[in-house]
Write an enzyme that holds these catalytic residues in place. Structure first.
Site, PDB file in Angstrom:
ATOM      1  CG  HIS A   1     -65.345  10.427 -14.468  1.00 31.83           C
ATOM      2  ND1 HIS A   1     -66.119  10.924 -13.454  1.00 31.83           N
ATOM      3  CD2 HIS A   1     -64.768  11.508 -15.056  1.00 31.83           C
ATOM      4  CE1 HIS A   1     -66.044  12.237 -13.441  1.00 31.83           C
ATOM      5  NE2 HIS A   1     -65.217  12.623 -14.398  1.00 31.83           N
TER       6      HIS A   1
ATOM      7  CB  SER B   1     -57.405 -20.264  -8.498  1.00 37.04           C
ATOM      8  OG  SER B   1     -58.501 -21.102  -8.169  1.00 37.04           O
TER       9      SER B   1
ATOM     10  CE  LYS C   1     -58.693 -15.666 -11.204  1.00 38.90           C
ATOM     11  NZ  LYS C   1     -59.776 -15.718 -10.222  1.00 38.90           N
TER      12      LYS C   1
ATOM     13  CD  GLU D   1     -56.562  -9.441  -5.261  1.00 37.71           C
ATOM     14  OE1 GLU D   1     -57.735  -9.723  -5.006  1.00 37.71           O
ATOM     15  OE2 GLU D   1     -55.756 -10.277  -5.718  1.00 37.71           O
TER      16      GLU D   1
END
Ligand code: ARG
Length: 484
Positions: free
Chosen positions: A176, A303, A309, A316
């Site tokens: 979970h 970024s 970043k 992804e």
């Protein structure tokens, strides 16, 4: 846009104006050619040209068989073979001119052959593009299965190598997405080896299913000519372990069946689902909140706005490509559903999703392998996370079981200790012994020894568990498996 070209100002011919001459391949019964628009709409050569090596292999088998049964001469066969070899060379060198008016890979190659070899006009004897395309695709699928199998092997080998290096780095395992019990990073990574190992097995089984020749099924009902299906099957290596030919057993099914397409896309979609789960784990691991690992610069991006970043884009995208792989499966299911037997032109749409599934799966396998190869663990962050004594609450319940307490009661008694720890802001392993005794006299003086992590890990050595010896054994098992 404002610039007018000479041709643009000419009155445009209607796009659908038919050509004056009928199509050569089937033109006998037609008086008008195919509309230009229809050609652009119906051509498949732009994507099925990648089947060329398989189409040529199939044509060589067909002509060898025709010579064997005496429909063409040995000399005609040899001419056809030499012509096909030459065409393949040209294709491989990028010198072959593909023509959309010749619609598909089959007709482009046959047409080119006819221009070189008179006997080429006999090649399409006792064959239809329906069994031809089914044959090409089975040859394609065998090759695709071998390529994915090899790429999966390389990925699993990398996972095992990373596991070997991380046997003593412990992290919380999650259920979970809440901290559950400690595991080694190696054990966590080996879970991926299991997933991709099942995929690898699936492609081996798929290869076996693809390894059957449909050639000789004709358009739908075979042929009246005395062909030898077993001969052409053997020529293409469609054989069993004993070398006996494997041929499809129903000519209608052979040209209508698209099960393999669906099975292939399904196996790829499942690999994709695995990509997405690994990707998600590693995205979490590389977040500041988890901080268990740093992904390699070569597979992350920055970024354009936020200088700090470092985004895990490869992971992804692996997660995202899973959607695409599932979409391809869905396309094929929808395409085949409700189609009457046997071949229908709809089926030409079966190739783009299959090709895309192969290409996507292969590149994802490489990207994941290289991302993993460059991943650096942050042992200090892992150690801090796994130091949470609550991860061993279950071990404490097991301790009580060893004192003779029934597990349901033990669970409750540990729950009470956890509640006390939370209420008093004390780590579970730092609760006063007297308080524990109040909860249950079964908490003997040594209850705190449960919280020694190395001991806890060493107590989980049965098959499949994260104990260090067991993990070592699993690594050895995988190495043996991959060397086979
Ligand atoms: N390009 C076609 C396909 O991929 C080949 C089979 C064509 N057969 C036919 N009867 N039109 O489906």
């Amino acid at each position: 846009m404002a610039k007018k070209t000479a041709s643009a100002s000419k009155p445009a011919k209607p796009a659908s104006a038919p050509k004056k001459t009928a199509q050569a391949t089937w033109g006998g019964r037609f008086s008008e050619g195919t509309a230009e628009l229809m050609l652009r709409f119906s051509e498949s050569v732009s994507f099925d040209k990648r089947l060329a090596p398989f189409d040529i292999q199939g044509s060589k088998a067909q002509s060898a068989m025709l010579a064997k049964v005496g429909i063409i001469t040995a000399r005609e066969r040899d001419e056809i073979h030499a012509g096909l070899d030459q065409i393949l060379k040209e294709i491989e060198a990028g010198k072959f001119e593909w023509k959309i008016e010749l619609e598909d890979v089959h007709m482009n190659i046959e047409h080119a052959l006819k221009q070189r070899v008179p006997a080429a006009a006999k090649l399409h004897t006792a064959r239809s593009r329906n069994d031809q395309v089914a044959t090409d695709m089975r040859l394609f699928f065998r090759d695709a299965a071998i390529r994915i199998h090899a790429a999966l092997t390389a990925l699993i080998a990398e996972i095992v190598e990373q596991a070997e290096k991380s046997q003593e780095v412990y992290i919380p395992g999650y259920t979970h997405l809440q901290r559950a019990q400690p595991v080694s990073v190696a054990h966590h990574l080996l879970a991926y080896a299991e997933m991709f190992g099942r995929d690898r097995e699936r492609f081996a089984i798929f290869h076996d299913g693809a390894n059957i020749s449909p050639l000789g099924s004709g358009a739908i009902a075979g042929t009246t000519l005395p062909i030898d299906r077993e001969f052409s099957a053997k020529h293409m290596g469609f054989v069993d372990e004993k070398g006996a030919a494997r041929v499809t057993q129903n000519s209608m099914d052979a040209v209508a069946d698209r099960d393999l397409f669906i099975e292939f896309a399904s196996a790829c979609a499942l690999v994709g689902t695995h990509f997405s789960r690994v990707g998600e784990d590693l995205i979490l691991w590389s977040s500041s909140e988890f901080g268990f690992a740093v992904m390699p610069d070569a597979f992350t991006t920055g970024s354009s706005l936020m200088p700090q970043k470092k985004n895990p884009d490869s992971l992804e995208l692996l997660r995202g490509k899973a959607a695409r792989l599932q979409g391809n499966l869905n396309t094929l299911f929808t395409l085949a559903k409700g189609l009457p037997l046997t071949y229908n032109r709809d089926l030409q749409e079966d190739k783009p999703p299959v090709f895309d599934s192969l290409d996507t799966t292969l590149i994802c396998l490489d990207v994941l392998r290289e991302t993993l190869a460059g991943m650096k663990l942050r042992p200090e962050r892992c150690a801090a996370a796994v130091a949470d004594p609550l991860l061993l609450a279950t071990d404490l319940a097991d301790y009580l079981v060893r004192q003779g307490v029934p597990f349901r009661d033990a669970h409750h008694l540990v729950g009470a200790a956890v509640a006390l720890a939370e209420k008093t802001g004390t780590p579970l392993n730092k609760l006063p012994h007297a308080e524990m005794q109040k909860i249950s006299p079964s908490y003997k003086a040594d209850w705190v020894s449960v919280f020694d992590l190395p001991t806890a890990m060493r107590s989980r050595e049965r098959t499949g568990m994260p104990g260090p010896k067991q993990v070592k054994a699993q690594i050895a098992r995988w190495k043996k498996e991959l060397a086979k």
